[in-house]
Write a protein that holds these residues in place. Structure first.
Motif, PDB file in Angstrom:
ATOM      1  N   VAL A  32       0.831  -1.197   0.000  1.00  0.00           N
ATOM      2  CA  VAL A  32       0.000   0.000   0.000  1.00  0.00           C
ATOM      3  C   VAL A  32       0.870   1.253   0.000  1.00  0.00           C
ATOM      4  O   VAL A  32       1.698   1.443   0.894  1.00  0.00           O
ATOM      5  CB  VAL A  32      -0.948   0.015   1.213  1.00  0.00           C
ATOM      6  N   ALA A  33       0.672   2.105  -1.011  1.00  0.00           N
ATOM      7  CA  ALA A  33       1.394   3.368  -1.092  1.00  0.00           C
ATOM      8  C   ALA A  33       1.129   4.200   0.152  1.00  0.00           C
ATOM      9  O   ALA A  33       0.003   4.258   0.647  1.00  0.00           O
ATOM     10  CB  ALA A  33       0.965   4.133  -2.344  1.00  0.00           C
ATOM     11  N   CYS A  34       2.169   4.860   0.649  1.00  0.00           N
ATOM     12  CA  CYS A  34       2.086   5.566   1.937  1.00  0.00           C
ATOM     13  C   CYS A  34       2.014   7.079   1.806  1.00  0.00           C
ATOM     14  O   CYS A  34       2.197   7.798   2.793  1.00  0.00           O
ATOM     15  CB  CYS A  34       3.283   5.194   2.799  1.00  0.00           C
ATOM     16  N   GLY A  35       1.787   7.596   0.591  1.00  0.00           N
ATOM     17  CA  GLY A  35       1.615   9.018   0.417  1.00  0.00           C
ATOM     18  C   GLY A  35       2.791   9.769  -0.151  1.00  0.00           C
ATOM     19  O   GLY A  35       2.671  10.940  -0.497  1.00  0.00           O
ATOM     20  N   PHE A  36       3.950   9.114  -0.269  1.00  0.00           N
ATOM     21  CA  PHE A  36       5.126   9.826  -0.763  1.00  0.00           C
ATOM     22  C   PHE A  36       5.294   9.712  -2.278  1.00  0.00           C
ATOM     23  O   PHE A  36       5.836  10.616  -2.905  1.00  0.00           O
ATOM     24  CB  PHE A  36       6.386   9.318  -0.058  1.00  0.00           C
ATOM     25  N   HIS A  37       4.887   8.603  -2.871  1.00  0.00           N
ATOM     26  CA  HIS A  37       4.907   8.508  -4.333  1.00  0.00           C
ATOM     27  C   HIS A  37       3.494   8.484  -4.898  1.00  0.00           C
ATOM     28  O   HIS A  37       3.274   8.783  -6.077  1.00  0.00           O
ATOM     29  CB  HIS A  37       5.676   7.268  -4.800  1.00  0.00           C
ATOM     30  N   ALA A  38       2.535   8.137  -4.050  1.00  0.00           N
ATOM     31  CA  ALA A  38       1.124   8.095  -4.432  1.00  0.00           C
ATOM     32  C   ALA A  38       0.325   7.877  -3.155  1.00  0.00           C
ATOM     33  O   ALA A  38       0.872   7.576  -2.100  1.00  0.00           O
ATOM     34  CB  ALA A  38       0.858   6.967  -5.436  1.00  0.00           C
ATOM     35  N   GLY A  39      -0.990   8.005  -3.287  1.00  0.00           N
ATOM     36  CA  GLY A  39      -1.846   7.779  -2.129  1.00  0.00           C
ATOM     37  C   GLY A  39      -2.070   9.048  -1.327  1.00  0.00           C
ATOM     38  O   GLY A  39      -1.232   9.944  -1.307  1.00  0.00           O
ATOM     39  N   ASP A  40      -3.226   9.137  -0.687  1.00  0.00           N
ATOM     40  CA  ASP A  40      -3.542  10.211   0.244  1.00  0.00           C
ATOM     41  C   ASP A  40      -4.283   9.582   1.417  1.00  0.00           C
ATOM     42  O   ASP A  40      -4.609   8.389   1.372  1.00  0.00           O
ATOM     43  CB  ASP A  40      -4.373  11.313  -0.437  1.00  0.00           C
ATOM     44  N   PRO A  41      -4.532  10.315   2.497  1.00  0.00           N
ATOM     45  CA  PRO A  41      -5.134   9.690   3.683  1.00  0.00           C
ATOM     46  C   PRO A  41      -6.424   8.924   3.414  1.00  0.00           C
ATOM     47  O   PRO A  41      -6.614   7.832   3.967  1.00  0.00           O
ATOM     48  CB  PRO A  41      -5.370  10.883   4.617  1.00  0.00           C
ATOM     49  N   LEU A  42      -7.302   9.456   2.577  1.00  0.00           N
ATOM     50  CA  LEU A  42      -8.557   8.762   2.299  1.00  0.00           C
ATOM     51  C   LEU A  42      -8.313   7.476   1.515  1.00  0.00           C
ATOM     52  O   LEU A  42      -8.903   6.427   1.815  1.00  0.00           O
ATOM     53  CB  LEU A  42      -9.508   9.676   1.529  1.00  0.00           C
ATOM     54  N   ILE A  43      -7.442   7.542   0.519  1.00  0.00           N
ATOM     55  CA  ILE A  43      -7.136   6.347  -0.268  1.00  0.00           C
ATOM     56  C   ILE A  43      -6.468   5.295   0.610  1.00  0.00           C
ATOM     57  O   ILE A  43      -6.788   4.101   0.520  1.00  0.00           O
ATOM     58  CB  ILE A  43      -6.240   6.701  -1.476  1.00  0.00           C
ATOM     59  N   LEU A  44      -5.541   5.726   1.477  1.00  0.00           N
ATOM     60  CA  LEU A  44      -4.897   4.780   2.387  1.00  0.00           C
ATOM     61  C   LEU A  44      -5.936   4.079   3.260  1.00  0.00           C
ATOM     62  O   LEU A  44      -5.894   2.857   3.436  1.00  0.00           O
ATOM     63  CB  LEU A  44      -3.871   5.492   3.279  1.00  0.00           C
ATOM     64  N   ARG A  45      -6.873   4.861   3.788  1.00  0.00           N
ATOM     65  CA  ARG A  45      -7.881   4.276   4.676  1.00  0.00           C
ATOM     66  C   ARG A  45      -8.782   3.309   3.920  1.00  0.00           C
ATOM     67  O   ARG A  45      -9.065   2.206   4.398  1.00  0.00           O
ATOM     68  CB  ARG A  45      -8.714   5.375   5.331  1.00  0.00           C
ATOM     69  N   ARG A  46      -9.234   3.705   2.753  1.00  0.00           N
ATOM     70  CA  ARG A  46     -10.116   2.827   1.971  1.00  0.00           C
ATOM     71  C   ARG A  46      -9.389   1.545   1.565  1.00  0.00           C
ATOM     72  O   ARG A  46      -9.976   0.462   1.567  1.00  0.00           O
ATOM     73  CB  ARG A  46     -10.620   3.571   0.735  1.00  0.00           C
ATOM     74  N   THR A  47      -8.123   1.672   1.210  1.00  0.00           N
ATOM     75  CA  THR A  47      -7.355   0.493   0.798  1.00  0.00           C
ATOM     76  C   THR A  47      -7.155  -0.457   1.962  1.00  0.00           C
ATOM     77  O   THR A  47      -7.300  -1.683   1.819  1.00  0.00           O
ATOM     78  CB  THR A  47      -5.993   0.921   0.217  1.00  0.00           C
ATOM     79  N   CYS A  48      -6.830   0.086   3.137  1.00  0.00           N
ATOM     80  CA  CYS A  48      -6.652  -0.760   4.319  1.00  0.00           C
ATOM     81  C   CYS A  48      -7.962  -1.442   4.711  1.00  0.00           C
ATOM     82  O   CYS A  48      -7.971  -2.627   5.064  1.00  0.00           O
ATOM     83  CB  CYS A  48      -6.117   0.068   5.486  1.00  0.00           C
ATOM     84  N   THR A  49      -9.062  -0.702   4.648  1.00  0.00           N
ATOM     85  CA  THR A  49     -10.370  -1.278   4.974  1.00  0.00           C
ATOM     86  C   THR A  49     -10.685  -2.454   4.061  1.00  0.00           C
ATOM     87  O   THR A  49     -11.099  -3.525   4.512  1.00  0.00           O
ATOM     88  CB  THR A  49     -11.479  -0.218   4.843  1.00  0.00           C
ATOM     89  N   ALA A  50     -10.468  -2.248   2.762  1.00  0.00           N
ATOM     90  CA  ALA A  50     -10.751  -3.313   1.792  1.00  0.00           C
ATOM     91  C   ALA A  50      -9.848  -4.518   2.021  1.00  0.00           C
ATOM     92  O   ALA A  50     -10.294  -5.672   1.906  1.00  0.00           O
ATOM     93  CB  ALA A  50     -10.572  -2.778   0.373  1.00  0.00           C
TER      94      ALA A  50
END
Length: 247
Positions: A32-50
């Motif tokens: 899961v991308a951590c926000g430095f090359h891609a991803g943002d807090p909402l995307i991180l949360r949705r990805t972890c939930t899924a």
């Protein structure tokens, strides 16, 4: 037994890359991308939930701070700064994962950082220091032969790439070179089967490279990634290979 991983959560804001939900029905581990090359807090949360809902293991895909270059531009970052930035990324993703009922179970560097720590002991040690500071029990995914082995006592898990071309030295062909990414489903599937069963891959010059990998990656941003992953998993299971996360 082999793990099947893919890079997920690589959108940003309204922009999406790949079909994460479809891939999660196939893979066993999600980088899961951590926000430095891609991803943002909402995307991180949705990805972890899924991932938690589907029983997919969550890994932190850490990167250079390079949104514009998708983390694929090599950068010279001071070791202390790189350690802090990698630590920041792991902690951020793990905090979100735990809030959703999961946790980060491994670390995988992304793009230019991934390739850099294969050969650069200073950068490799900086990444290892971040993992050690956060949780020394976390395994790190890297290529066989990485200098990471020489600079840390962390658990190192060897990874191979079904959809990437290899040099005779066992490194990945630069994405700037033609043919670096393989799109043909049948060819990718054959390569994955040899990687899992025989522990080898054919390099661009026709020679065979020894891999002995525990995890196979199918890039989530490769066109047709879901079809590729499904074909790989079905073929592996038909050959008697158990597809299961290393973590």
């Amino acid at each position: 037994m082999i793990d099947l991983n893919a890079d997920l959560g690589e959108g940003f804001g309204p922009w999406r890359l790949g079909d994460d939900l479809a891939l999660m029905s196939v893979i066993t581990s999600a980088n899961v991308a951590c926000g430095f090359h891609a991803g943002d807090p909402l995307i991180l949360r949705r990805t972890c939930t899924a991932a938690v809902e589907r029983g997919v293991v969550i890994g932190a895909q850490v990167s250079y701070r390079d949104l514009a270059g998708f983390g694929r531009r090599e950068m010279d970052v001071a070791a202390e700064e790189l350690t802090a930035e990698v630590l920041y990324q792991i902690a951020a993703l793990d905090g979100i994962a735990r809030a959703e009922g999961g946790r980060v179970r491994y670390v995988k560097p992304h793009g230019a950082l991934y390739n850099r720590i294969v050969r650069d002991p200073v950068q490799a040690e900086a990444v290892a220091a971040a993992v050690t500071a956060y949780d020394p029990s976390l395994p790190v995914l890297t290529l066989p032969g990485s200098v990471l082995h020489e600079v840390t006592d962390l658990t190192i898990v060897h990874e191979c790439f079904a959809d990437r071309a290899y040099t005779p030295a066992g490194t990945l062909v630069s994405r700037r070179e033609p043919g670096a990414v393989i799109h043909d489903v049948e060819r990718v599937t054959r390569r994955a089967l040899r990687m899992a069963v025989d522990g080898v891959v054919e390099a661009v010059d026709g020679t065979e490279v020894r891999l002995d990998a525990r995890s196979i990656c199918v890039h989530g941003d490769t066109p047709g990634a879901v079809e590729l992953a499904r074909s790989v998993r079905e073929t592996l299971e038909k050959a008697g290979v158990t597809v299961e996360s290393f973590a």
